[in-house]
Design a protein around this motif. Structure first.
Motif, mmCIF file in Angstrom:
data_model
loop_
_atom_site.group_PDB
_atom_site.id
_atom_site.type_symbol
_atom_site.label_atom_id
_atom_site.label_comp_id
_atom_site.label_asym_id
_atom_site.label_seq_id
_atom_site.Cartn_x
_atom_site.Cartn_y
_atom_site.Cartn_z
ATOM 1 N N ASN A 1 1.076 -61.644 -2.237
ATOM 2 C CA ASN A 1 -0.343 -61.607 -1.425
ATOM 3 C C ASN A 1 -0.414 -60.950 -0.226
ATOM 4 O O ASN A 1 0.785 -60.711 0.298
ATOM 5 N N LEU B 1 -2.476 -53.854 -5.905
ATOM 6 C CA LEU B 1 -1.797 -55.264 -5.301
ATOM 7 C C LEU B 1 -2.495 -56.294 -6.190
ATOM 8 O O LEU B 1 -2.156 -57.325 -6.175
ATOM 9 N N ASP B 2 -3.176 -55.674 -7.468
ATOM 10 C CA ASP B 2 -3.616 -56.853 -8.679
ATOM 11 C C ASP B 2 -2.773 -57.603 -9.261
ATOM 12 O O ASP B 2 -2.897 -58.677 -9.603
ATOM 13 N N ASN B 3 -1.453 -56.845 -9.522
ATOM 14 C CA ASN B 3 -0.402 -57.676 -10.320
ATOM 15 C C ASN B 3 0.934 -57.820 -9.422
ATOM 16 O O ASN B 3 1.880 -57.900 -9.969
ATOM 17 N N ARG C 1 -5.424 -51.247 -2.126
ATOM 18 C CA ARG C 1 -6.420 -52.037 -2.757
ATOM 19 C C ARG C 1 -7.064 -51.177 -3.627
ATOM 20 O O ARG C 1 -7.626 -51.449 -4.803
ATOM 21 N N GLY D 1 -5.655 -50.274 -6.940
ATOM 22 C CA GLY D 1 -5.390 -51.390 -7.648
ATOM 23 C C GLY D 1 -3.795 -51.971 -7.700
ATOM 24 O O GLY D 1 -3.433 -52.373 -8.588
#
Length: 319
Positions: free
Chosen positions: A53, A47-49, A42, A45
């Motif tokens: 989930n 997991l952003d794209n 996290r 970053g």
């Protein structure tokens, strides 16, 4: 009104796609290294794209994680391939993918006269994980190889790792066989590593590095969401590598490590980074099979279950 309806029509497919992303429910202990990596993913970053989930579900301990996985409350936990194989032997379709090479450590005080396994005779030995802990069983096998009966020759004290660490600090035990995180805390305070789990295995004649713990999950779930899970595994490895190469990223997860000093932080990071899985293929899996056969014999089937061999499908293929 037409513009608004057009905007809604454009956005609806995006919302639909977002809903279609699978959610990977991870059962992780608060102080466990899996929690470090989830936080790092996290923070970085990663997991952003992602095409999935992540839902982080807290579990109190390893046993609670196993129960949650079997009950379907979580999709993935961290455990070992021995338990995975034994569960497959009972008809539960679990599989394993490696997470870390790091295993337990046999510790003594810095000024201890204990220099070898023979020196443990007549001493009090703390053992984390109980009488069926794989490191304890393998240590006994190494003792037998050296004509040392550790089971009969030491006073065994079983207990939870934090309690046993305190007993070593208070000199109520002479040596301690414990999990690597707890060993790292003690090593930072000057305690001496007599043997690591990896060294025990090498001295038993198995030269390949075999991951001690890994992701465990239901095989049909992993096969159903293979693309998403493969991406999760890749991002997890990327987060692990970055924690080992970037000081700023490591500092962000330090509060999760329970380190109380810079020395402890340094030792935990050192051990954590030593545990990176560099190779995982037929050679390592064959070595695991040798360890399994040895543990099956040493535990009188109690650790491994009735099967004398690792169950087919225990090791999941991401190909």
């Amino acid at each position: 009104m037409k513009i608004c309806l057009f905007a809604i029509a454009v956005l609806l497919p995006q919302f639909a796609n977002a809903e279609e992303k699978p959610t990977i429910r991870i059962g992780a202990m608060a102080a466990g290294t899996l929690n470090w990596e989830l936080a790092a993913m996290r923070n970085q970053g990663l997991l952003d794209n992602a095409e999935f989930n992540v839902e982080n579900i807290a579990v109190a301990n390893q046993q609670a994680g196993k129960v949650a996985l079997q009950a379907g409350s979580v999709d993935v936990i961290v455990s070992d391939w021995i338990w995975t194989s034994s569960m497959r032997g009972t008809g539960t379709n679990l599989s394993f993918y490696p997470f870390s090479d790091t295993s337990g450590v046999l510790l003594v005080p810095a000024d201890s006269p204990i220099k070898s396994l023979a020196d443990l005779k007549g001493k009090k030995l703390g053992i984390a994980g109980g009488e069926l802990d794989k490191n304890w069983l393998l240590l006994q096998a190494l003792g037998q190889q050296q004509q040392v009966d550790l089971n009969a020759g030491v006073e065994k004290i079983y207990g939870a790792p934090p309690l046993l660490s305190q007993q070593l600090l208070e000199k109520r035990v002479d040596a301690l066989l414990t999990f690597w995180q707890f060993a790292a805390h003690l090593e930072a305070q000057g305690y001496r590593a007599l043997l690591s789990g990896e060294e025990i295995i090498r001295q038993l004649g198995i030269n390949e590095t075999v991951p001690s713990i890994g992701y465990v999950f239901k095989q049909d779930w992993a096969d159903q969401y293979k693309a998403a899970f493969k991406q999760f595994l890749s991002l997890s490895k990327q987060a692990h590598d970055t924690l080992c190469s970037a000081d700023t990223e490591w500092q962000k997860i330090v509060p999760l490590t329970d380190a109380t000093s810079p020395k402890e932080q340094q030792k935990l990071r050192e051990r954590y980074c030593q545990g990176r899985v560099e190779q995982w293929g037929p050679t390592q899996q064959n070595a695991a099979a040798k360890i399994y056969a040895l543990l099956h014999q040493l535990s009188n089937n109690k650790l491994t279950g009735q099967s004398a061999q690792i169950q087919a499908g225990t090791f999941w293929s991401a190909d």
